[in-house]
Write a protein that holds these residues in place. Structure first.
Motif, PDB file in Angstrom:
ATOM      1  N   UNK B  31     -12.675   9.164   8.582  1.00 23.01           N
ATOM      2  CA  UNK B  31     -12.696   7.720   8.399  1.00 23.01           C
ATOM      3  C   UNK B  31     -13.036   7.044   9.713  1.00 23.01           C
ATOM      4  N   UNK B  32     -13.825   5.967   9.630  1.00 21.08           N
ATOM      5  CA  UNK B  32     -14.099   5.132  10.793  1.00 21.08           C
ATOM      6  C   UNK B  32     -13.563   3.748  10.467  1.00 21.08           C
ATOM      7  N   UNK B  33     -12.664   3.251  11.300  1.00 20.75           N
ATOM      8  CA  UNK B  33     -12.153   1.906  11.073  1.00 20.75           C
ATOM      9  C   UNK B  33     -12.413   1.064  12.313  1.00 20.75           C
ATOM     10  N   UNK B  34     -12.271  -0.235  12.140  1.00 22.09           N
ATOM     11  CA  UNK B  34     -12.513  -1.124  13.275  1.00 22.09           C
ATOM     12  C   UNK B  34     -12.753  -2.523  12.773  1.00 22.09           C
ATOM     13  N   UNK B  35     -12.633  -3.504  13.665  1.00 31.19           N
ATOM     14  CA  UNK B  35     -12.780  -4.901  13.246  1.00 31.19           C
ATOM     15  C   UNK B  35     -14.218  -5.243  12.844  1.00 31.19           C
ATOM     16  N   UNK B  36     -14.400  -6.385  12.236  1.00 29.73           N
ATOM     17  CA  UNK B  36     -15.743  -6.872  11.884  1.00 29.73           C
ATOM     18  C   UNK B  36     -16.601  -6.934  13.131  1.00 29.73           C
ATOM     19  N   UNK B  37     -17.823  -6.503  12.990  1.00 27.65           N
ATOM     20  CA  UNK B  37     -18.748  -6.590  14.116  1.00 27.65           C
ATOM     21  C   UNK B  37     -18.587  -5.483  15.137  1.00 27.65           C
ATOM     22  N   UNK B 191     -16.411   4.434   6.082  1.00 29.11           N
ATOM     23  CA  UNK B 191     -16.058   3.224   6.827  1.00 29.11           C
ATOM     24  C   UNK B 191     -15.279   2.348   5.872  1.00 29.11           C
ATOM     25  N   UNK B 192     -14.133   1.850   6.300  1.00 30.68           N
ATOM     26  CA  UNK B 192     -13.318   1.078   5.372  1.00 30.68           C
ATOM     27  C   UNK B 192     -12.511   0.003   6.086  1.00 30.68           C
ATOM     28  N   UNK B 193     -12.388  -1.131   5.403  1.00 23.17           N
ATOM     29  CA  UNK B 193     -11.508  -2.202   5.879  1.00 23.17           C
ATOM     30  C   UNK B 193     -10.059  -1.911   5.510  1.00 23.17           C
ATOM     31  N   UNK B 194      -9.886  -1.215   4.381  1.00 25.54           N
ATOM     32  CA  UNK B 194      -8.514  -0.920   3.949  1.00 25.54           C
ATOM     33  C   UNK B 194      -8.023   0.269   4.761  1.00 25.54           C
ATOM     34  N   UNK B 195      -7.569  -0.061   5.956  1.00 24.08           N
ATOM     35  CA  UNK B 195      -7.291   0.976   6.944  1.00 24.08           C
ATOM     36  C   UNK B 195      -6.187   1.924   6.487  1.00 24.08           C
ATOM     37  N   UNK B 203      -8.851  13.312   6.936  1.00 23.76           N
ATOM     38  CA  UNK B 203      -8.362  14.370   7.814  1.00 23.76           C
ATOM     39  C   UNK B 203      -8.375  13.894   9.253  1.00 23.76           C
ATOM     40  N   UNK B 204      -9.378  13.064   9.544  1.00 22.66           N
ATOM     41  CA  UNK B 204      -9.601  12.695  10.932  1.00 22.66           C
ATOM     42  C   UNK B 204     -10.091  11.253  10.947  1.00 22.66           C
ATOM     43  N   UNK B 205      -9.734  10.512  11.975  1.00 22.05           N
ATOM     44  CA  UNK B 205     -10.163   9.118  12.007  1.00 22.05           C
ATOM     45  C   UNK B 205     -10.659   8.692  13.383  1.00 22.05           C
ATOM     46  N   UNK B 206     -11.536   7.692  13.367  1.00 21.16           N
ATOM     47  CA  UNK B 206     -12.023   7.098  14.608  1.00 21.16           C
ATOM     48  C   UNK B 206     -11.776   5.596  14.539  1.00 21.16           C
ATOM     49  N   UNK B 207     -11.336   5.018  15.645  1.00 22.99           N
ATOM     50  CA  UNK B 207     -11.233   3.564  15.713  1.00 22.99           C
ATOM     51  C   UNK B 207     -12.359   3.075  16.620  1.00 22.99           C
ATOM     52  N   UNK B 208     -13.213   2.246  16.031  1.00 14.49           N
ATOM     53  CA  UNK B 208     -14.379   1.745  16.757  1.00 14.49           C
ATOM     54  C   UNK B 208     -14.145   0.281  17.073  1.00 14.49           C
ATOM     55  N   UNK B 209     -14.250  -0.078  18.353  1.00 14.85           N
ATOM     56  CA  UNK B 209     -14.118  -1.489  18.724  1.00 14.85           C
ATOM     57  C   UNK B 209     -15.226  -1.829  19.696  1.00 14.85           C
ATOM     58  N   UNK B 210     -15.918  -2.912  19.427  1.00 17.67           N
ATOM     59  CA  UNK B 210     -17.005  -3.380  20.285  1.00 17.67           C
ATOM     60  C   UNK B 210     -17.946  -2.250  20.705  1.00 17.67           C
ATOM     61  N   UNK B 231      -2.449  -3.362  15.025  1.00 15.78           N
ATOM     62  CA  UNK B 231      -3.721  -4.047  14.768  1.00 15.78           C
ATOM     63  C   UNK B 231      -4.200  -3.871  13.328  1.00 15.78           C
ATOM     64  N   UNK B 232      -3.979  -2.696  12.729  1.00 20.38           N
ATOM     65  CA  UNK B 232      -4.625  -2.442  11.442  1.00 20.38           C
ATOM     66  C   UNK B 232      -3.663  -2.257  10.283  1.00 20.38           C
TER      67      UNK B 232
END
Ligand SMILES: Nc1ncnc2c1ncn2[C@@H]1O[C@H](COP(=O)(O)OP(=O)(O)OP(=O)(O)O)[C@@H](O)[C@H]1O
Ligand SMILES: [Mg+2]
Lengths: 318, 235
Positions: B31-37, B191-195, B203-210, B231-232
């Motif tokens: 999963x890749x999560x992170x804020x809009x943009x 990629x999901x907003x519903x963190x 199994x594994x996740x990444x948090x992407x910011x800026x 944050x999430x």
């Protein structure tokens, strides 16, 4: 008196249907290109002119008349002009058009529309003047013995009304409709046709499916040129032509495509058909010189009353 | 299976991704999560070839993806279910699925795939002759997912499959994805907003910011992380 009127109306109707089927085919060629690529192709009339000369030379100088005779020969030549112009369109797209269209244009001003207008206008000028140099300005025509004979429909209504159907125009209309039916089957049923429609609907998503969108555009362009070339050849069996004939017909073609609803291929056929009918029926009440004016009046009326065309979707594609 | 190293990419001048490294192994749910943009969609477009990176490497099963034009990448077994669904509106539901099966693998497995897609998403069978443009948002999302599955992918990339859907429909879609993954063992990059849900099933996740990976780890580590919780996960 009334019989005479009925006869005139029927005669004009038949003439309109015959002319309309060929205009419809021309429009379908242009509509395919516009529908898939969203490119305004000003040179389309001139590709048609090349199709006419291709059929003309295949028939005469290249010996099809000698081999197949004057009756069948013209139609063989016309059907060969299609693939020939397909190859030509393919090459023109590969070398020129693809530089200002397709996936490259995302980075250009106005999605490359300015560049497209200038490029296709340039191609049109080169083809017209090149045609003048190579083919000369003398009127050419593909002569078939059928153009001077007709079927008589009727007489009906006692013995008063009968309609004459020129044989070569009738056969041209049949060829035209057969071509459209085949094309419609290809577009709606085949994998190629579906991938062209997918690329038109959403080029980005089509790429995710593994569809090469630039190649899809190239095939649509080539197919559109080939089809209009066949329409040109069919027209050439009934009307004399010269290298500038494209200018007259490109307007008819655009009017037909807009009438049918930009982007709808079947719509383009009915648009062309409408133009044929309006043109011929207008001769009942207007002098012949005004038949093109009648086309534009009807065109403006329809655009005014139904701007999305007969078959256009009201919703823009997403 | 999929490996990104130091990928820098963006639109015109400004880079959106500023050196992203990420790996998805065969069979994993990442999963890749992170804020809009943050650049999540840009990341997917870079993998699919719509956006060209200026730096970095991307490989898929050892093949250098950057050496391949975008349209070839689907043929390697990458299915991209894009943000905002992007179905083909003037094609029917069935034709949309057929376009999903444009790859050789998709054509080979068409019969089996279509049966399974219809059993997971029976609505698609009911609506097979309807133009996809006239479907509801939830139905369009199902078409997009079905279209992705129809290619017999090795890697299924899903960009916010719940975006713009009513909560009940979003839950339904999410449950379906879990079910499909359970049935197939497919490798998924999501990629999901519903963190919370995304991290829970992955199994594994990444948090992407800026444009940067600011945090990565397995499901438990991420959900235990204070920053992620605050944050999430709203805790
Ligand atoms: N086609 C484009 N042209 C220029 N800039 C773009 C384009 N697409 C996205 N951007 C910019 O790139 C940045 C990242 O966008 P992106 O869509 O990748 O974010 P995201 O993480 O997917 O966000 P969201 O959660 O809202 O979907 C944003 O600042 C956005 O404005
Ligand atoms: Mg996004």
């Amino acid at each position: 008196m009334t019989a005479q009127l009925v006869e005139n109306v029927l005669q004009a109707l038949v003439a309109g249907l015959l002319a309309g089927s060929i205009y419809g085919l021309m429009c379908v060629g242009l509509g395919l290109i516009f529908g898939v690529m969203r490119v305004i192709n000003f040179a389309h009339g001139d590709f048609m002119m090349l199709g006419m000369y291709a059929a003309y030379y295949l028939f005469g100088a290249l010996g099809i008349q000698a081999v197949a005779g004057s009756l069948v020969g013209p139609y063989i030549a016309i059907l060969l002009a299609g693939p020939l112009l397909f190859v030509f369109g393919y090459a023109i797209h590969k070398t020129l058009i693809s530089r200002v269209t397709g996936t490259r244009t995302a980075q250009l001003d106005g999605e490359g529309h300015y560049a497209q207008l200038i490029l296709t206008l340039g191609i049109a000028l080169v083809l017209q003047n090149g045609g003048l140099i190579v083919f000369g300005s003398v009127l050419a025509s593909i002569r078939t013995p059928l153009s001077s004979s007709a079927w008589e429909l009727g007489p009906f209504w006692g013995d008063f009304v009968s309609v004459f159907l020129n044989k070569s125009r009738g056969i041209a209309a049949l060829f035209s409709i057969a071509t459209i039916v085949v094309l419609a089957l290809v577009i709606t049923r085949s994998r190629l046709g579906k991938s062209l429609r997918a690329a038109a609907d959403n080029p980005e998503a089509a790429t995710y499916m593994g569809i090469d969108v630039d190649q899809a555009h190239r095939l649509a362009f080539a197919l559109g040129v080939g089809i209009t070339a066949v329409a040109g050849g069919l027209l050439a069996t009934n009307y004399p032509f010269q290298p500038y004939i494209g200018l007259e017909y490109v307007i008819v073609m655009y009017a037909g495509v807009v009438l049918g609803g930009m982007g709808s291929i079947i719509g383009a056929f009915w648009g062309g058909m409408t133009i044929g009918l309006v043109q011929q029926l207008s001769t009942l009440v207007l002098p012949t010189q005004l038949q093109n004016a009648a086309i534009f009046v009807v065109f403006l009326l329809i655009v005014f009353l139904r701007p999305q065309g007969f078959f256009g979707r009201v919703v823009e594609r997403t | 299976m999929l490996r990104l190293e130091g990928v820098v990419a963006g639109y015109s001048a400004v880079p959106v991704l500023r050196g992203v490294s990420l790996a998805v192994d065969a069979g994993q749910f990442v999963a890749v999560v992170g804020p809009n943009g943050a650049g999540k969609t840009t990341l997917f477009k870079t993998i699919s070839g719509i956006v060209r990176p200026s730096e970095g490497r991307i490989t898929f099963e050892g093949t250098d993806l950057l050496a391949l034009p975008a349209a070839r990448r689907a043929h390697l077994g990458i299915a991209h279910v894009p943000e905002g669904r992007q179905v083909f509106p003037s094609l029917t539901v069935l034709e949309n699925l057929e376009m999903g099966a444009f790859t050789a693998a998709g054509r080979r497995d068409w019969k089996r795939n279509i049966e399974r897609i219809f059993s997971w998403l029976p609505v698609l069978a009911e609506r097979r002759g309807q133009f996809a443009g006239t479907l509801s948002g939830g139905e369009q999302q199902m078409v997009a997912i079905g279209r992705g599955l129809a290619s017999s992918p090795k890697l299924l990339m899903l960009d916010e499959p719940s975006m713009g859907l009513a909560p009940a429909i979003a839950d339904f879609i999410f449950d379906k994805l879990i079910e499909i993954r359970r049935d197939t063992g497919l490798t998924v990059l999501l990629v999901e907003q519903r963190v919370a849900e995304a991290l829970e099933s992955s199994d594994h996740g990444y948090v992407l910011e800026a444009g940067r990976v600011v945090l990565e780890g397995d499901n438990r580590t991420l959900r235990a992380d204070d920053r992620v919780r605050r944050a999430y996960l709203g805790m």
